[in-house]
Design an enzyme around this catalytic site. Structure first.
Site, short mmCIF file in Angstrom:
data_model
loop_
_atom_site.label_atom_id
_atom_site.label_comp_id
_atom_site.label_asym_id
_atom_site.label_seq_id
_atom_site.Cartn_x
_atom_site.Cartn_y
_atom_site.Cartn_z
N ASP A 96 7.61 -30.00 -1.74
CA ASP A 96 8.40 -28.79 -1.53
C ASP A 96 9.90 -29.04 -1.43
O ASP A 96 10.69 -28.15 -1.66
CB ASP A 96 7.95 -28.08 -0.25
CG ASP A 96 8.49 -28.77 0.98
OD1 ASP A 96 8.42 -30.01 1.02
OD2 ASP A 96 8.98 -28.08 1.88
N CYS A 154 0.84 -1.19 0.00
CA CYS A 154 0.00 0.00 0.00
C CYS A 154 0.88 1.25 0.00
O CYS A 154 2.10 1.17 0.08
CB CYS A 154 -0.95 0.02 1.19
SG CYS A 154 -0.10 0.21 2.74
N ASP A 202 11.89 -33.88 -3.43
CA ASP A 202 10.67 -34.04 -4.23
C ASP A 202 10.89 -33.60 -5.66
O ASP A 202 10.03 -33.83 -6.52
CB ASP A 202 9.54 -33.18 -3.66
CG ASP A 202 9.18 -33.60 -2.26
OD1 ASP A 202 9.12 -34.81 -2.02
OD2 ASP A 202 8.98 -32.72 -1.41
N ASP A 206 3.71 -34.82 -0.82
CA ASP A 206 4.87 -35.03 0.04
C ASP A 206 4.38 -34.72 1.46
O ASP A 206 3.38 -34.04 1.64
CB ASP A 206 5.97 -34.06 -0.39
CG ASP A 206 7.04 -33.92 0.66
OD1 ASP A 206 7.54 -34.96 1.11
OD2 ASP A 206 7.38 -32.78 1.01
#
Lengths: 49, 762
Positions: B636, B50, B640, B450
């Site tokens: 993640d 912002c 993997d 996972d």
């Protein structure tokens, strides 16, 4: 129909002016932070350092 | 500044365990020189959103010594800082004081997105040409005749030249590329249609003919370029957002030279045999062997084990693990290119998954479409030649067929839906890498998760806090605040004053725990055997619990702590939603069977395989694929990554390892796992709309082509038909945005009923 000789160049010139304006704005980075520009207008006026 | 708290709605829920403040040398490596001793550093600040954030950041950074200026880019959530001098001003710390987490960013900001700039310029030129030519065409249609019409045609021909060479060049190049490799894509009929239309119109103009198709060929380019630009913007935005996340791989390391000198070298320059210093809180840059020191390593990204591993000198460490408690000196045993990380990349490339063989819907359609269209035009030409023998008329009509069938609607049908879908997912904090990912996700029937870091957060959570004496808990929290160990962090969250004595000296014993002294006693927080050295003489039974972590006072255990791996928000709901959507759910983990069994039971996952090596995960996915399933992989860790590559489509959380994030098709930024069913839902709806749009385009052709074949198409009809079909598919694509209203109302009622997800799921 001689009026066309003036009108067509004028029309094309104005169109080309718009196009150049857009390309200039693009090149000078005015489209790089659209969200930021929208928020910056809400900031208090302080001279940029 | 309340709206700018990192927990604000748009904040990325990155865990603090995985982001260590970037080193000043590291920043130096990532900065680029602007000459004249002026440097520019690009930092990614994901939580800025912002005007107040911009103001706060720019003034605070501007006040720092030697900082020339700072400029926030809100769209990319980055701040560019220009500074002078030799040492790096402390801007990361300054941002940290404001409550903004900063991440280092690759120094590629000077390489602007050339493709996008070219596309936008092409759209602008094509738009200008299309507008002007259309005006002239309208005058012709409304009755300009003779010399005036010829003049209009000539002016149109002139305006069309820059549009064709500049804007059309994109299509001509792509079509030529496809043809050269013996392939067909949507650009082939476009290029052929546009250039033939221009050639014929020029011929007509020279011979004072009635019909010129300059407007059709240029407005066609204009429409198609819009579709292409939108497609590109979508992909680029996702890519920048993903690149801007925290970088988890070490960028460099401190090298100890033989003469005692310390150098900070980039990872790529580290060679086997060098001695490296890895401080607590840093990631191990390359594979190595510990020479000095002992510590706990967080291996969750590498192996999927949720409990930290204690290491001492002589042991091997893998690149990518996080050093938690004590400084380590390691001897590099492999260069970065041969390290564990590189091995994972190699495995990932070997496990080439569905995406390599996947052909996008648009390409599949155009492979059929282009030959049919060209054949139709050719047959039309032969037919008219046979019937009338007038070759000029036959060519004109055949070209009219090509123009009317130019895949204008088809070129927009797919990208417009995917752009709207990507926009919706973006708003929900899910990044889509490219349009084909949406198509592939819509087809899946098995979701493989996972465990550590995906279904769970990979961070322990204290579960028996309520049964611990508040004074002891506060004492433990005070001690735990001195450590980076995940268990300590979990305990430190319970800090508060409950009359505990003040700590005097605190020391951390890597692999064992924390020792602290107060005025009259010695406290230890850590392993049971170490902390409770008098435990055999009593105390243990009295305070109960078999948890491995205890707090002891003068060797007697006064509290014991039990942990469990905290589950990701909405994990159970997400699994349930996937099952409802007809997708079977499976869990693959490198962790122990016990840990996996618990999580699977709580989340309602029926099938799981534990203690898997990275390559075994990928193999498991290949087995499923061979059995005819389309597999979605959600994971993640570094371990993997091969599986993410092997799967038909893959999703990774923002906290994933760098290469995992780059391998995945989708990346979700918020903590909640409900991003997965949401992505599936949006993808399936998008798939439906794409098929509808292609159907609309085919119906349009079915109506328009016979008209063209019988020679009734004038430039006016062509312009109206093409614009109408394009508007129709755009309108249909935007309906995806409309689905949202209904969903928002549903979602808000769902959150009201699901306010206690933890209570339900445990």
């Amino acid at each position: 129909m001689t009026i066309l000789v003036y009108l067509m160049p004028v029309a094309l010139f104005l169109g080309a002016l718009g196009l150049t304006g857009f390309l200039w704005a693009l090149k000078s980075g005015q489209y790089e932070d659209l969200d930021g520009a929208a928020e910056r207008i809400l900031r208090d006026d302080k001279p940029e350092r | 500044m309340s709206c700018c708290a990192p927990s604000a709605e748009l904040a990325l829920d990155l865990t603090s365990t995985t982001s260590v403040l970037p080193f000043s040398q590291e920043i130096r490596l990532a900065s680029r020189s602007l000459g004249d001793n002026l440097w520019q550093t690009d930092l990614s600040v994901p939580t800025v959103h912002c005007a107040a954030c911009i103001q706060a950041i720019e003034t605070a950074l501007g006040r720092l010594d030697r900082v020339e200026g700072a400029r926030v880019n809100l769209s990319t959530k980055r701040v560019a800082i220009r500074w002078r001098g030799d040492s790096v001003p402390p801007f990361v710390a300054a941002l940290g004081r404001l409550g903004f987490q900063a991440h280092l960013f690759e120094a590629d900001a000077d390489k602007k997105d050339k493709t996008l700039a070219e596309l936008i310029r092409a759209v602008a030129v094509a738009g200008f040409a299309a507008g002007n030519i259309m005006l002239l065409s309208v005058s012709v249609w409304s009755g300009a005749e003779g010399a005036t019409r010829d003049l209009f045609h000539w002016v149109s021909a002139l305006i069309a030249i820059p549009a064709l060479t500049f804007a059309g060049g994109i299509f001509f190049r792509s079509a030529w590329n496809a043809l050269r490799h013996g392939r067909m894509n949507m650009d082939v009929p476009i290029a052929v249609g546009v250039s033939l239309a221009y050639a014929m119109s020029l011929y007509e103009t020279i011979n004072h003919g009635d019909h010129a198709y300059f407007d059709a060929s240029v407005s066609l380019l204009f429409f198609l370029l819009i579709g292409r630009t939108l497609d590109h913007v979508m992909r680029e935005r996702a890519r920048t957002a993903v690149k801007g996340l925290s970088q988890l791989a070490a960028r460099g390391a401190i090298v100890l030279r033989g003469d005692g000198a310390r150098d900070y070298l980039p990872v790529g320059e580290i060679e086997p045999g060098m001695h490296l210093l890895v401080a607590a809180g840093e990631r191990v840059p390359v594979d190595g062997r510990i020479i000095r020191g002992a510590s706990d390593l967080d291996c969750s990204l590498v192996s999927g084990e949720s409990t930290p591993k204690t290491v001492t000198s002589g042991q091997q460490v893998q690149a990518g693990t996080l050093n938690l408690t004590g400084p380590l000196t390691i001897e590099a045993t492999a260069a970065a290119k041969d390290s564990f990380l590189a091995e994972m990349v190699r495995l990932m490339e070997a496990a080439e998954g569905g995406r390599a063989h996947y052909r996008r819907i648009a390409d599949r359609v155009s492979a059929l479409y282009a030959p049919v269209v060209h054949l139709t035009a050719f047959v039309t030409f032969l037919g008219w030649m046979a019937v009338t023998g007038d070759w000029h008329r036959a060519v004109t009509i055949a070209i009219a067929v090509l123009i009317i069938t130019c895949p204008c609607a088809l070129g927009l049908a797919v990208p417009i839906v995917q752009v709207v879908a990507a926009r919706r997912l973006f708003e929900a904090g899910v990044m889509v890498k490219d349009g084909s990912a949406i198509e592939r996700l819509a087809a899946i029937d098995i979701a493989v998760f996972d465990k550590t870091g995906t279904l769970t957060l990979g961070q322990p959570r204290l579960v028996n806090a309520s049964s611990i004496d508040p004074a002891m808990l506060a004492m433990a929290a005070d001690m735990a605040a001195h450590s980076r160990h995940p268990f300590s962090k979990a305990i430190a969250a319970f800090a508060g004053f409950a009359g505990q004595p003040k700590l005097e000296a605190v020391s951390e014993h890597p692999g064992l725990g924390i020792e602290a002294t107060t005025a009259d006693s010695t406290w230890r927080l850590g392993r049971r055997g170490w902390a409770g050295w008098k435990a055999r003489t009593g105390g243990e039974g009295k305070y109960g619990g078999y948890g491995g972590t205890v707090l002891s006072k003068n060797g007697r255990i006064v509290a014991s702590f039990k942990f469990e791996d905290a589950r990701r928000a909405d994990a159970k709901a997400a699994v349930g939603q996937l099952k409802d959507a007809g997708v079977s759910v499976e869990m693959l983990s490198g962790d122990t069977p016990d840990a996996c069994g618990d999580v699977a039971r709580i989340l309602g996952i029926d099938r799981f395989v534990s203690a898997l090596l990275p390559s075994e995960k990928a193999e498991r996915i290949e087995v499923l694929t061979k059995a005819g399933h389309k597999v979605l992989m959600v994971g993640d860790g570094l371990n993997d990554t091969p599986a993410l590559g092997a799967a038909h489509v893959s999703i990774a959380p923002a906290t994933a390892a760098d290469i995992g994030r780059n391998a995945a098709d989708f990346v979700f930024l918020r903590e909640s796992l409900s991003a997965v069913p949401l992505a599936l839902d949006v993808s399936r709806k998008a798939g439906r709309l794409i098929r509808q749009n292609i159907a609309i385009a085919i119906i349009y052709n079915a109506v328009a082509v016979p008209i063209a074949i019988f020679g009734n198409v004038t430039p006016l009809i062509a312009a109206v038909a093409m614009s109408a079909s394009s508007l129709l598919v755009i309108g249909n694509g935007l309906r995806l945005q409309g689905f949202r209203l209904a969903e928002l109302t549903r979602a808000s009622s769902a959150t009201h009923s699901g306010i206690h997800p933890s209570a339900r799921s445990s």
